[in-house]
Design an enzyme around this catalytic site. Structure first.
Site, PDB file in Angstrom:
ATOM      1  N   SER A  48       0.671  -1.250   0.039  1.00 27.42           N
ATOM      2  CA  SER A  48      -0.020   0.005  -0.111  1.00 27.42           C
ATOM      3  C   SER A  48       1.019   1.364  -0.048  1.00 27.42           C
ATOM      4  O   SER A  48       1.965   1.347   0.464  1.00 27.42           O
ATOM      5  CB  SER A  48      -0.856  -0.030   1.174  1.00 27.42           C
ATOM      6  N   ASP A  81      -1.148  -0.940  -4.054  1.00 24.07           N
ATOM      7  CA  ASP A  81      -2.591  -0.872  -3.258  1.00 24.07           C
ATOM      8  C   ASP A  81      -2.690   0.561  -2.925  1.00 24.07           C
ATOM      9  O   ASP A  81      -1.963   1.391  -2.144  1.00 24.07           O
ATOM     10  CB  ASP A  81      -2.951  -1.932  -2.162  1.00 24.07           C
ATOM     11  N   HIS A  82      -4.182   1.137  -3.271  1.00 18.48           N
ATOM     12  CA  HIS A  82      -4.523   2.505  -2.642  1.00 18.48           C
ATOM     13  C   HIS A  82      -3.625   3.379  -2.999  1.00 18.48           C
ATOM     14  O   HIS A  82      -3.043   4.259  -2.082  1.00 18.48           O
ATOM     15  CB  HIS A  82      -4.822   2.400  -1.128  1.00 18.48           C
ATOM     16  N   GLU A 133     -11.362   2.622  -7.744  1.00 16.39           N
ATOM     17  CA  GLU A 133     -12.633   2.674  -6.775  1.00 16.39           C
ATOM     18  C   GLU A 133     -13.582   3.340  -6.884  1.00 16.39           C
ATOM     19  O   GLU A 133     -13.475   4.574  -7.009  1.00 16.39           O
ATOM     20  CB  GLU A 133     -12.078   2.735  -5.211  1.00 16.39           C
ATOM     21  N   HIS A 175     -12.661  -1.232   6.193  1.00 16.16           N
ATOM     22  CA  HIS A 175     -11.291  -1.234   6.182  1.00 16.16           C
ATOM     23  C   HIS A 175     -10.990  -1.664   7.999  1.00 16.16           C
ATOM     24  O   HIS A 175     -11.824  -0.869   8.536  1.00 16.16           O
ATOM     25  CB  HIS A 175     -10.656  -0.210   5.853  1.00 16.16           C
ATOM     26  N   HIS A 203     -12.454  -4.820  -1.012  1.00 13.87           N
ATOM     27  CA  HIS A 203     -11.615  -4.305   0.077  1.00 13.87           C
ATOM     28  C   HIS A 203     -12.287  -4.462   1.430  1.00 13.87           C
ATOM     29  O   HIS A 203     -13.430  -4.729   1.386  1.00 13.87           O
ATOM     30  CB  HIS A 203     -11.448  -2.915  -0.125  1.00 13.87           C
ATOM     31  N   GLY A 204     -11.373  -4.650   2.336  1.00 12.40           N
ATOM     32  CA  GLY A 204     -11.887  -4.621   3.769  1.00 12.40           C
ATOM     33  C   GLY A 204     -12.358  -5.965   3.803  1.00 12.40           C
ATOM     34  O   GLY A 204     -13.282  -6.295   4.816  1.00 12.40           O
ATOM     35  N   ASN A 225      -8.975  -8.803  -1.357  1.00 16.86           N
ATOM     36  CA  ASN A 225      -8.057  -8.078  -0.465  1.00 16.86           C
ATOM     37  C   ASN A 225      -8.116  -8.421   1.200  1.00 16.86           C
ATOM     38  O   ASN A 225      -9.134  -7.922   1.588  1.00 16.86           O
ATOM     39  CB  ASN A 225      -8.082  -6.529  -0.617  1.00 16.86           C
ATOM     40  N   THR A 228      -5.611  -6.549   7.432  1.00 19.95           N
ATOM     41  CA  THR A 228      -5.718  -6.512   8.960  1.00 19.95           C
ATOM     42  C   THR A 228      -5.586  -7.946   9.468  1.00 19.95           C
ATOM     43  O   THR A 228      -4.927  -8.242  10.595  1.00 19.95           O
ATOM     44  CB  THR A 228      -7.072  -5.605   9.506  1.00 19.95           C
TER      45      THR A 228
END
Length: 274
Positions: A48, A81-82, A133, A175, A203-204, A225, A228
């Site tokens: 990221s 990513d992001h 996104e 997220h 995502h998340g 994805n 965490t």
């Protein structure tokens, strides 16, 4: 083997989902490769923008991940990513990254379309897979509302206007969730998959239970994805090792078990997504 194009990984993973796992430390990357080899499933190593900042730039971790992907017997890709800036995407591609996500979701719709289309053109000219996104995914830095959902018609228009290869959509995940109790809108996933002509990205996903992930893939989600969840199992393993051996100071003695914990978790998740 060389890093594999994401479009090929999607085909290899089908009819299952393609697991994409965030790399924060070298142990994450090694664990992802080991898990992919063990399960004989494709996977993506994601870095990221925040992680690049933590390491003082892209080069150290990107180069390590590209080497790990090249040395692995599993089909792997390295993905940025992001990324919120075109400059970071260009820097990643110059280093050899062939898959990127441009995140213009904090911009208003017209600005997001314009900025995404510009970088998407640049990527297509270089054969780089680009994800974008539309519809903010909840929870990121507290700025996104978890109740946001992506409108299928708007998603179709966004893909047509930008020419992206994949689209991250908001369907109920958030997220940085520490618990796994997010409930996805499978009906919306199915409607998006039926209309949107490119792969959908969730995502998340760390906050989604196993059955929810499997159901999301069945209903049309392609790239999943996860970040965490890996950090949670790493922290748990490290804490347990240090608690059992309070005098321990050699990081290999506690990061090693942490790396193994990440590997086992990814192996489990890859089987869930298969």
């Amino acid at each position: 083997m060389p890093s594999t194009p994401v479009s090929e990984l999607i085909a290899v993973a089908a009819p299952g989902g393609l697991g994409a796992f965030n790399v924060i430390a070298l142990e994450h990357a090694e664990a992802i490769a080991a898990a992919a080899e063990s399960t004989k499933r494709p996977a993506i190593l994601q870095i990221s923008e925040n992680t690049a900042g933590y390491h003082g730039g892209l080069k150290p971790l990107v180069r390590a991940c590209l080497q790990i992907a090249q040395d692995s017997t599993a089909p792997l890709a390295v993905h940025l990513d992001h990324a919120t800036s075109h400059e970071l995407i260009r820097a990643a591609v110059e280093l050899g990254v062939q898959s990127v996500m441009y995140d213009g979701s904090t911009l208003d719709y017209a600005e997001n379309v314009s900025s995404t289309a510009e970088i998407a053109r640049w990527c297509r000219e270089r054969g780089v897979f680009i994800e974008a996104e539309l519809g903010e995914v909840g929870g990121k830095d507290g700025a996104h509302a978890p109740g946001v959902r992506t409108d299928p018609d708007e998603a179709v228009a966004f893909v047509a206007a930008t020419g992206v290869n994949a689209l991250a959509v908001a369907v109920g995940s958030s997220h940085a969730m520490q618990t796994r109790d997010a409930r996805l809108d499978d009906d919306l996933i199915a409607r998006l998959a039926a209309k949107v002509p490119v792969p959908l990205v969730l995502h998340g996903s760390s906050g989604v239970p196993d059955e929810g992930l499997a159901s999301a893939v069945r209903h049309g989600m392609t790239k999943i994805n996860i970040a965490t969840r890996l950090n949670i199992v790493l922290a748990q393993a490290v804490r347990a090792e240090l608690a059992a051996h309070p005098a321990l100071s050699d990081p290999r003695k506690y990061l090693g078990p942490g790396r193994t914990a990440i590997q086992y978790e990814i192996e489990h998740l890859l089987r869930v997504l298969a």
